[in-house]
Motif scaffolding. Structure first.
Motif, PDB file in Angstrom:
ATOM      1  N   CYS A  10     -12.505  36.459  -3.408  1.00 31.31           N
ATOM      2  CA  CYS A  10     -11.165  37.054  -3.251  1.00 31.31           C
ATOM      3  C   CYS A  10     -10.399  36.935  -4.574  1.00 31.31           C
ATOM      4  CB  CYS A  10     -10.426  36.345  -2.110  1.00 31.31           C
ATOM      5  SG  CYS A  10      -8.937  37.211  -1.604  1.00 31.31           S
ATOM      6  N   ARG A  11     -10.900  37.666  -5.577  1.00 32.63           N
ATOM      7  CA  ARG A  11     -10.297  37.682  -6.910  1.00 32.63           C
ATOM      8  C   ARG A  11     -10.331  39.110  -7.439  1.00 32.63           C
ATOM      9  NH1 ARG A  11     -13.634  33.493 -10.078  1.00 32.63           N
ATOM     10  NH2 ARG A  11     -12.975  34.900 -11.724  1.00 32.63           N
ATOM     11  N   ALA A  12      -9.287  39.487  -8.139  1.00 30.08           N
ATOM     12  CA  ALA A  12      -9.139  40.862  -8.622  1.00 30.08           C
ATOM     13  C   ALA A  12     -10.266  41.285  -9.557  1.00 30.08           C
ATOM     14  CB  ALA A  12      -7.781  41.023  -9.310  1.00 30.08           C
ATOM     15  N   ASP A  13     -10.812  40.359 -10.327  1.00 32.33           N
ATOM     16  CA  ASP A  13     -11.840  40.751 -11.294  1.00 32.33           C
ATOM     17  C   ASP A  13     -13.178  41.129 -10.646  1.00 32.33           C
ATOM     18  OD1 ASP A  13     -11.766  37.979 -10.738  1.00 32.33           O
ATOM     19  OD2 ASP A  13     -12.872  37.487 -12.553  1.00 32.33           O
ATOM     20  N   TYR A  14     -13.295  41.022  -9.340  1.00 27.52           N
ATOM     21  CA  TYR A  14     -14.510  41.438  -8.640  1.00 27.52           C
ATOM     22  C   TYR A  14     -14.372  42.808  -7.960  1.00 27.52           C
ATOM     23  CZ  TYR A  14     -16.618  36.905  -9.415  1.00 27.52           C
ATOM     24  OH  TYR A  14     -17.160  35.788 -10.007  1.00 27.52           O
ATOM     25  N   ILE A  15     -13.195  43.386  -7.987  1.00 31.41           N
ATOM     26  CA  ILE A  15     -12.971  44.654  -7.281  1.00 31.41           C
ATOM     27  C   ILE A  15     -13.772  45.801  -7.904  1.00 31.41           C
ATOM     28  CG2 ILE A  15     -11.223  46.351  -6.590  1.00 31.41           C
ATOM     29  CD1 ILE A  15      -9.253  43.988  -6.324  1.00 31.41           C
ATOM     30  N   ALA A  46      -6.821  48.524  -1.014  1.00 36.58           N
ATOM     31  CA  ALA A  46      -7.090  47.624   0.112  1.00 36.58           C
ATOM     32  C   ALA A  46      -7.574  46.264  -0.394  1.00 36.58           C
ATOM     33  CB  ALA A  46      -8.121  48.252   1.053  1.00 36.58           C
ATOM     34  N   CYS A  47      -8.451  46.257  -1.391  1.00 36.74           N
ATOM     35  CA  CYS A  47      -8.944  44.997  -1.943  1.00 36.74           C
ATOM     36  C   CYS A  47      -7.834  44.251  -2.686  1.00 36.74           C
ATOM     37  CB  CYS A  47     -10.131  45.255  -2.867  1.00 36.74           C
ATOM     38  SG  CYS A  47     -11.641  45.765  -2.002  1.00 36.74           S
ATOM     39  N   ALA A  50      -5.856  42.479  -0.217  1.00 35.06           N
ATOM     40  CA  ALA A  50      -6.584  41.297   0.269  1.00 35.06           C
ATOM     41  C   ALA A  50      -6.430  40.138  -0.712  1.00 35.06           C
ATOM     42  CB  ALA A  50      -8.062  41.633   0.477  1.00 35.06           C
ATOM     43  N   VAL A  51      -6.487  40.431  -1.998  1.00 36.90           N
ATOM     44  CA  VAL A  51      -6.317  39.389  -3.017  1.00 36.90           C
ATOM     45  C   VAL A  51      -4.887  38.845  -2.979  1.00 36.90           C
ATOM     46  CG1 VAL A  51      -6.237  38.938  -5.506  1.00 36.90           C
ATOM     47  CG2 VAL A  51      -8.152  40.240  -4.529  1.00 36.90           C
ATOM     48  N   LEU A  52      -3.908  39.753  -2.912  1.00 37.31           N
ATOM     49  CA  LEU A  52      -2.499  39.340  -2.936  1.00 37.31           C
ATOM     50  C   LEU A  52      -2.071  38.579  -1.686  1.00 37.31           C
ATOM     51  CD1 LEU A  52      -0.826  42.531  -4.422  1.00 37.31           C
ATOM     52  CD2 LEU A  52      -1.066  40.305  -5.528  1.00 37.31           C
ATOM     53  N   HIS A  53      -2.591  38.991  -0.524  1.00 42.55           N
ATOM     54  CA  HIS A  53      -2.113  38.429   0.742  1.00 42.55           C
ATOM     55  C   HIS A  53      -3.112  37.501   1.423  1.00 42.55           C
ATOM     56  CE1 HIS A  53       1.319  41.049   0.394  1.00 42.55           C
ATOM     57  NE2 HIS A  53       0.505  42.062   0.217  1.00 42.55           N
ATOM     58  N   GLY A  54      -4.279  37.285   0.791  1.00 38.82           N
ATOM     59  CA  GLY A  54      -5.284  36.398   1.371  1.00 38.82           C
ATOM     60  C   GLY A  54      -4.867  34.939   1.251  1.00 38.82           C
ATOM     61  N   SER A  55      -5.735  34.068   1.680  1.00 36.32           N
ATOM     62  CA  SER A  55      -5.467  32.624   1.647  1.00 36.32           C
ATOM     63  C   SER A  55      -6.349  31.972   0.590  1.00 36.32           C
ATOM     64  CB  SER A  55      -5.749  32.003   3.014  1.00 36.32           C
ATOM     65  OG  SER A  55      -4.823  32.484   3.958  1.00 36.32           O
ATOM     66  N   PRO A  56      -5.821  31.786  -0.630  1.00 40.99           N
ATOM     67  CA  PRO A  56      -6.651  31.212  -1.698  1.00 40.99           C
ATOM     68  C   PRO A  56      -7.073  29.773  -1.442  1.00 40.99           C
ATOM     69  CG  PRO A  56      -4.370  31.431  -2.415  1.00 40.99           C
ATOM     70  CD  PRO A  56      -4.481  32.088  -1.070  1.00 40.99           C
ATOM     71  N   GLU A  57      -6.393  29.083  -0.537  1.00 37.06           N
ATOM     72  CA  GLU A  57      -6.738  27.681  -0.267  1.00 37.06           C
ATOM     73  C   GLU A  57      -7.988  27.534   0.599  1.00 37.06           C
ATOM     74  OE1 GLU A  57      -4.248  29.070   3.124  1.00 37.06           O
ATOM     75  OE2 GLU A  57      -4.053  29.262   0.974  1.00 37.06           O
ATOM     76  N   LEU A  58      -8.450  28.614   1.207  1.00 36.46           N
ATOM     77  CA  LEU A  58      -9.649  28.541   2.046  1.00 36.46           C
ATOM     78  C   LEU A  58     -10.892  28.362   1.187  1.00 36.46           C
ATOM     79  CD1 LEU A  58      -8.973  31.416   4.616  1.00 36.46           C
ATOM     80  CD2 LEU A  58      -8.765  28.968   5.000  1.00 36.46           C
TER      81      LEU A  58
END
Length: 143
Positions: A10-15, A46-47, A50-58
């Motif tokens: 869940c990182r922008a550089d993988y989109i 959409a991706c 997901a990056v902006l609103h996802g849960s980075p702590e997971l």
């Protein structure tokens, strides 16, 4: 046809990987260049959401992408874990301006509006801390 699945961090550089995969699948299905470009922009939005609103702590923070091809269309599902995003409210805020200037555009929610403008069907569902964005594009009929 079988579904094709992709999972990215869940990182922008993988989109970019999602866009390359989408291009390959849509080309194989004989979508036009314009249709593929529209889908690439929509899936990127959409991706990004997901990056902006996802849960980075997971610990397993990732984005799952499912490509569901058919003879006449391609459905793309972008799935991520995180808090519910008020997508209906964002879409209302992102409605096109009837009057006024570009400075009056709200921050946020434009990605959903853009997805709807570029795809034939868009749905956003959040349940149990999981958001699924479904994008569907039907092939143009060639004569």
């Amino acid at each position: 046809m079988k579904d094709i699945r992709l999972q990215i961090p869940c990182r922008a550089d993988y989109i970019d990987i999602v866009r390359v995969c989408l291009y390959s699948i849509a080309s194989k299905l004989s979508f036009t260049y314009e249709e593929i470009e529209d889908m690439k922009v929509a899936v990127s939005e959409a991706c990004n959401n997901a990056v902006l609103h996802g849960s980075p702590e997971l610990a397993d923070n990732s984005i799952d992408i499912r490509f569901q091809p058919s003879d006449t269309s391609l459905t793309i599902k972008v799935i991520n874990k995180g808090p519910a995003f008020p997508h209906d409210e964002a879409l209302v805020k992102a409605a096109p301006l009837q009057e006024g200037s570009i400075r009056d555009l709200p921050v946020g929610g434009l990605g959903i509006f853009l997805m709807q403008a570029l795809m034939d069907e868009v749905a956003v569902e959040t349940k149990d801390q999981t958001t699924v964005v479904t994008l569907m594009k039907t092939k143009k009929q060639t004569e």
